[in-house]
Structure formats: C-alpha cells, structure tokens
Design a protein around this motif. Structure first.
Motif, PDB file in Angstrom:
ATOM      1  N   LEU A 103       0.604   9.103 -64.720  1.00 57.58           N
ATOM      2  CA  LEU A 103       0.154   8.068 -65.656  1.00 57.58           C
ATOM      3  C   LEU A 103      -0.326   6.836 -64.877  1.00 57.58           C
ATOM      4  N   TYR A 104       0.414   6.523 -63.849  1.00 58.29           N
ATOM      5  CA  TYR A 104       0.059   5.355 -63.047  1.00 58.29           C
ATOM      6  C   TYR A 104      -1.288   5.539 -62.356  1.00 58.29           C
ATOM      7  N   GLU A 105      -1.507   6.678 -61.760  1.00 61.73           N
ATOM      8  CA  GLU A 105      -2.761   6.926 -61.050  1.00 61.73           C
ATOM      9  C   GLU A 105      -3.951   6.936 -61.995  1.00 61.73           C
ATOM     10  N   THR A 106      -3.711   7.404 -63.218  1.00 61.93           N
ATOM     11  CA  THR A 106      -4.805   7.494 -64.204  1.00 61.93           C
ATOM     12  C   THR A 106      -5.222   6.130 -64.718  1.00 61.93           C
ATOM     13  N   HIS A 107      -4.227   5.306 -65.006  1.00 64.12           N
ATOM     14  CA  HIS A 107      -4.501   4.058 -65.718  1.00 64.12           C
ATOM     15  C   HIS A 107      -4.426   2.804 -64.851  1.00 64.12           C
ATOM     16  N   ALA A 108      -3.941   2.906 -63.656  1.00 63.67           N
ATOM     17  CA  ALA A 108      -3.756   1.726 -62.802  1.00 63.67           C
ATOM     18  C   ALA A 108      -5.048   0.965 -62.525  1.00 63.67           C
ATOM     19  N   PRO A 109      -6.182   1.600 -62.169  1.00 60.18           N
ATOM     20  CA  PRO A 109      -7.423   0.840 -61.893  1.00 60.18           C
ATOM     21  C   PRO A 109      -7.908   0.025 -63.071  1.00 60.18           C
ATOM     22  N   LYS A 110      -7.865   0.653 -64.228  1.00 56.84           N
ATOM     23  CA  LYS A 110      -8.324  -0.049 -65.422  1.00 56.84           C
ATOM     24  C   LYS A 110      -7.403  -1.209 -65.765  1.00 56.84           C
ATOM     25  N   MET A 111      -6.109  -0.938 -65.648  1.00 61.87           N
ATOM     26  CA  MET A 111      -5.137  -1.974 -66.001  1.00 61.87           C
ATOM     27  C   MET A 111      -5.194  -3.144 -65.022  1.00 61.87           C
ATOM     28  N   LEU A 112      -5.491  -2.866 -63.775  1.00 68.46           N
ATOM     29  CA  LEU A 112      -5.617  -3.948 -62.814  1.00 68.46           C
ATOM     30  C   LEU A 112      -6.821  -4.825 -63.138  1.00 68.46           C
ATOM     31  N   ARG A 171     -16.947  -1.783 -67.426  1.00 65.53           N
ATOM     32  CA  ARG A 171     -17.399  -0.849 -66.401  1.00 65.53           C
ATOM     33  C   ARG A 171     -16.670  -1.080 -65.090  1.00 65.53           C
ATOM     34  N   ARG A 172     -16.088  -2.217 -64.919  1.00 59.24           N
ATOM     35  CA  ARG A 172     -15.468  -2.549 -63.629  1.00 59.24           C
ATOM     36  C   ARG A 172     -14.106  -1.894 -63.517  1.00 59.24           C
ATOM     37  N   MET A 173     -13.814  -1.335 -62.322  1.00 62.01           N
ATOM     38  CA  MET A 173     -12.528  -0.735 -61.983  1.00 62.01           C
ATOM     39  C   MET A 173     -12.069  -1.300 -60.648  1.00 62.01           C
ATOM     40  N   LEU A 174     -10.810  -1.698 -60.636  1.00 57.92           N
ATOM     41  CA  LEU A 174     -10.237  -2.244 -59.402  1.00 57.92           C
ATOM     42  C   LEU A 174      -9.118  -1.321 -58.926  1.00 57.92           C
ATOM     43  N   GLN A 175      -9.178  -0.974 -57.659  1.00 58.54           N
ATOM     44  CA  GLN A 175      -8.152  -0.091 -57.107  1.00 58.54           C
ATOM     45  C   GLN A 175      -6.946  -0.911 -56.657  1.00 58.54           C
ATOM     46  N   PRO A 176      -5.715  -0.503 -57.093  1.00 59.60           N
ATOM     47  CA  PRO A 176      -4.526  -1.216 -56.631  1.00 59.60           C
ATOM     48  C   PRO A 176      -4.236  -0.901 -55.169  1.00 59.60           C
ATOM     49  N   SER A 177      -3.368  -1.687 -54.560  1.00 58.92           N
ATOM     50  CA  SER A 177      -3.009  -1.465 -53.170  1.00 58.92           C
ATOM     51  C   SER A 177      -2.177  -0.195 -53.037  1.00 58.92           C
TER      52      SER A 177
END
Lengths: 160, 244
Positions: free
Chosen positions: A2-11, B16-22
C-alpha cells in the motif's frame, strides 16, 4: 505494498501544503502511520486513495498550525479576474513554486478548494473559519496566481 | 465557467505531478508501526494482569469468607445435654424423686413427704400386718378386728389426730415426719376397717392383699395426698362432733 503504491501521490499532496520536502515527507509518514493504525475505520464507502488523501490533508493542516499560525486576511470579496489561461508550457515545478509563494491562508484554502475539491462549507469547518473568509481567501489566491501566470506567459511569449 | 475551467486545468496540471519519497521513509514508518504494536501489547498485558489480580483477590476473599463461615458454623453447633426422661415406669425411688424435685423445697409437707421410701415401706408393713392378722384365723380375726377396731377407739384416735393437727396449726409449721406417719397409719386402719365392714363378714385375705398392692401401684404422691385428705376429713368430723 500500500505504501509503495500510494506514497508518491501522497507526498505530492503533502507538498501542496508544506513547502519543505523533508517536512512534507514527515507529514506523509504521519499520515500513513495514522492510516495503518486505523485501517479498521476504513468502511469501503469510497476509494482507499480518497480516504488516505483526506488523512494527508488533515495532517498537513495540523503541521501548519503547529509550525506557524495560519493567517486569514479579511478582505472584501471581489470579482475574479477573467480570461486567464494556464499555459501548458508552465512547468509543474514553477506552478508549485507560485503556490508556495502564496500566503499560508490563501494557499491552504486555494489548494483545498481547487485541487482537493472541498466545498467552502467543508473548508470553513476544517479550518474553523467562516464561509465568507474561505471565499475571500480563495479569491485572493486566484488573483495572485493568475497574475503570476500571466506574467510568466507574457515573459515566455516575449522571449519567443 | 471560465473560472471553473481555469481551476480544472490547474488541478489537472498539479495532479500529474508525482514525488518519490526517500529510501529511508519506509524504514522509519515500519519502526514506528513496530513501536506502536509493542506498546499496544504491553497495554493489553497490563490490562490482563490487572484483571487477573482483581479476580484472584476476589476469589481469595471469597475463600476466606467461606472458611470463616464454616468455622463459625462449627462453633455454633452446641451439643445440648441429653435429658433422659425415659424412666416412665413407676419406680418407688426414681419417679417420686423427679416429682418431688419439682416442688419447692420450702414446703414442709413436701419435705416430710420426701422420705417416701421410708413411709412407703412403713405403709406396706402396716397393711401386711393387717392382712396377716386376718389370714391367721379368718372369722375369728375378723370379729376380733371388728371389735378391736371399735368406734370409740376410732374416735379416740381421731381426737389424737385432731390434737396433733391443732399443734401443727399453732406452730405454723408443717407436719413433722412422725406426725405424717401417724396420720398415714390411722388412714390405713380406717381403710381396712371400712373395707371389712362393707364385705359383710366375707373377707378374703388375698383380695385384701391385692387391694393393697393395687393401692400401692398408684403414685405415691397421690396416695399420700389422698390419705392426708381422708385423714383430715376424719379429724374435721371428729372435732365437730366433739365440739357438739
């Protein structure tokens, strides 16, 4: 998973409200922590992403309240400017920069209304402000953003 | 509508923007989740231990209370003394002892009557002597008895008894043992004389003995009282006659 799927969008969502990326990530982790510890509260009434996103928005607003006091200027409501188009050439980072430059009150209301889709009554309830204040804050935010975008478009046209 | 279009375009651009976490973001989140899990487990265990201690304390108190109740119950069981009142049959000594023990010791008549065994044997002896004298020569003795037990003698005896009773009344004390014996003696003589007279020279020694024995079968107390009563009546009659 769940984290890998939604983390980019949530960030990205947290980044709308918090200018600093590291702090936005902390807000995101807080949001995920609350979501995972309260998974039993998810009642399958909507999408999981929508439920998760609401948690992120509230965490971001809580963070802003802890860090600095969100000021909402009380001004008269004015007609929004007309004929402003967002140039597709404007980079998202620049757009995000414009939003970041907005005063906190304007930015929160603007993001909640325009990007997250909250109604003014919901915004007023969450931020503990009046509906009129929410509308005026949105207007001001639009005014500033549209002015910046116009200016950017004008410059880009001029450079071409 | 223009404004709405502007808003929609802005929204689409931003979405459209996506940010990758650390890379360490997940580790941080996992550690926080583990800590939370451990904390919840501790909380659960502490709640269980508190509940178990409360239940244990409750059980211990109940056991202690039950033990106290059992002890108190045992202490309350008091063995009452067994009173043997089964000796219902007449026994010259036993039953009369029970009866006389119920009477107040201050009653002088009862005190005198208390020596019932002596009086009883004395009465038996007297009646037997009367029976014996009648059995030696029936007709002759009967006549002798009838003559010997003369009215005058009887009156003299009654006067004597009356004098004795007067003395008793003057003294305001009960009848002494000797006086009681005398009264009984006189009463028995009277009984024997009346029985002989009623039978019209037809006296059976054995019948007399049987009568005496049946009389003895009565309660000694009743017997004494009856004798006293009859004697008193006789004395009273004699006194009245003398006065007249």
């Amino acid at each position: 998973m769940l984290y890998e799927t939604h983390a980019p969008k949530m960030l990205s969502v947290c980044r709308y409200y918090v200018k600093d990326l590291q702090k936005a990530e902390e807000v995101m982790l807080n949001g995920f922590f609350k979501a995972f510890t309260n998974l039993k509260n998810f009642k399958n009434e909507g999408s999981f992403e929508g439920w998760l996103r609401k948690i992120m928005v509230r965490e971001a607003i809580s963070f802003l309240r802890q860090v600095r006091h969100i000021e909402f200027s009380v001004d008269e409501y004015l007609e929004p400017p007309q004929g402003n188009n967002i140039d597709s050439e404007i980079e998202l980072d620049a757009l995000q920069g414009y939003i970041d430059d907005l005063p906190e009150g304007y930015k929160v209301v603007f993001v909640m209304y325009v990007i997250e889709g909250y109604k003014h009554t919901e915004i007023a309830d969450i931020l503990n402000i009046s509906v009129g204040t929410s509308k005026s804050q949105l207007f001001k935010a639009r005014q500033i953003l549209q002015g910046r975008i116009q200016q950017t478009n004008k410059v880009s046209h001029d450079t071409k | 509508m223009t404004q709405n279009n502007w808003d929609e375009k802005l929204k689409e651009s931003m979405e459209r923007r996506m940010l990758q976490p650390s890379s360490t973001s997940w580790d941080k989140l996992a550690e926080r989740l583990e800590d939370e899990k451990r904390r919840k487990r501790k909380k659960y265990l502490s709640a269980i231990s508190i509940a178990a201690s409360v239940v244990g304390l409750f059980l211990a108190v109940n056991v202690m209370l039950l033990n106290d109740d059992v002890e108190v119950g045992e202490q309350k069981i008091v063995k009452s003394p067994v009173v043997n009142n089964s000796d219902e049959t007449y026994n010259g000594g036993t039953k009369s002892q029970l009866e006389t023990s119920k009477e107040t010791p201050k009653n002088p008549i009862s005190n005198s009557i208390a020596k019932k065994s002596e009086i009883d044997t004395y009465v038996i002896k007297e009646t037997q002597s009367v029976v014996k004298s009648s059995t030696l020569s029936e007709d002759k003795n009967l006549t002798e008895l009838s003559h010997s037990v003369d009215k005058t003698d009887f009156v003299e005896d009654s006067f004597q008894v009356a004098d004795n009773t007067q003395n008793i009344e003057e003294q305001q004390y009960g009848v002494s043992e000797n006086e009681t014996e005398n009264l009984l003696k006189i009463a028995q003589r009277e009984i024997a004389f009346s029985a002989i007279q009623e039978r019209h020279n037809n006296v059976d020694a054995h019948a007399l003995l049987r009568e005496v024995e049946t009389d003895l079968e009565q309660s000694f107390r009743e017997k004494i009282f009856e004798s006293l009563k009859s004697g008193y009546q006789t004395v009273k009659t004699a006194v009245v006659k003398r006065n007249n």
